[in-house]
Scaffold this active site. Structure first.
Site, PDB file in Angstrom:
ATOM      1  CG  HIS A 184      -0.368  -0.035   2.449  1.00  0.00           C
ATOM      2  ND1 HIS A 184       0.213   1.048   2.909  1.00  0.00           N
ATOM      3  CD2 HIS A 184      -0.197  -0.981   3.621  1.00  0.00           C
ATOM      4  CE1 HIS A 184       0.703   0.823   4.162  1.00  0.00           C
ATOM      5  NE2 HIS A 184       0.815  -0.349   4.593  1.00  0.00           N
ATOM      6  CB  CYS A 200       1.622  -3.587   5.485  1.00  0.00           C
ATOM      7  SG  CYS A 200       0.178  -4.111   5.916  1.00  0.00           S
TER       8      CYS A 200
END
Length: 238
Positions: A184, A200
């Site tokens: 992301h 992440c």
């Protein structure tokens, strides 16, 4: 003896004289200053010239505030973390994503010994992981709902945050299989090249938008472990 005819003649003369005197008296002041017979009527002001008729202009709403550009990252990135095409030897098919966790790079395989390389931020100590996943979902300006594991560690976190420039997931997100991990964007581009996340993979908003445009749902993603420190396959080709 009283003479009636003489009296009548005298009376007419006196009356005629009185009328003459009155006429003279009235005419004199009139020449000096005209008498206003109706002083309560005020003169009308001069009328303004008519204004030209403007052509019809349709209503236009005030422009709404636009979100910052997706590729406008204000932090100056080190040259090695800027998006660039590099030599990269791999047997993986073009379109595969390879996460080089220890060197904080993401490679998008182009084929013919080349790959597009991006600088990334990865999991901090104790939060790195490895394995093979695939892109299961894509989202633009995604909402953020921290998983229960993260809230247990950081109870001050919001339970939900709508997508937008202030959202930690940034401009784009690609969800990895059924895991809690994503590739992301970020609103903290200064963390690129560092081990800071809860697992992440972070990219600048400009880079994640570029990768997002190349990736389809089902794309293979290989995450290398921290123990596999490959050489910086390095020479940029453009």
């Amino acid at each position: 003896m009283f003479n009636l005819d003489t009296f009548k003649t005298y009376s007419r003369a006196v009356a005629f004289g009185a009328v003459a005197i009155s006429a003279i008296a009235f005419a004199g002041p009139a020449k000096a200053a005209p008498v206003q017979l109706f002083p309560f009527f005020q003169p009308l002001p001069p009328m303004a010239a008519p204004q030209p008729i403007q052509p019809y202009q349709p209503y236009q709403a005030a422009p709404s505030q636009v979100a910052p550009s997706e590729d406008q990252d204000t932090v100056e990135m080190p040259a090695r973390f800027r998006r660039q095409t590099v030599s990269y030897a791999t047997r993986e098919a073009p379109g595969t994503i390879i996460i080089d966790t220890p060197n904080t790079y993401l490679y998008y395989v182009l084929g013919n010994g080349q790959a597009l390389r991006y600088g990334i931020g990865v999991g901090r100590d104790g939060f790195t992981w490895s394995g093979i996943q695939s892109v299961s979902k894509k989202a633009e300006w995604p909402d953020w709902t921290p998983p229960p594991e993260m809230i247990a560690r950081q109870p001050y976190l919001p339970r939900h945050m709508a997508g937008g420039p202030g959202n930690p997931l940034g401009a784009r997100a690609m969800y990895l299989g059924g895991t809690i991990y994503r590739i992301h964007g970020t609103n903290a581009p200064e963390t690129i090249g560092k081990h800071v996340s809860s697992g992440c993979i972070r990219m600048t908003n400009g880079d994640v938008t570029d990768l997002y445009s190349r990736v389809n749902v089902g794309t293979k993603v290989i995450v290398l472990p921290m123990t596999e420190r490959r050489a910086d396959l390095g020479a940029a080709t453009r």
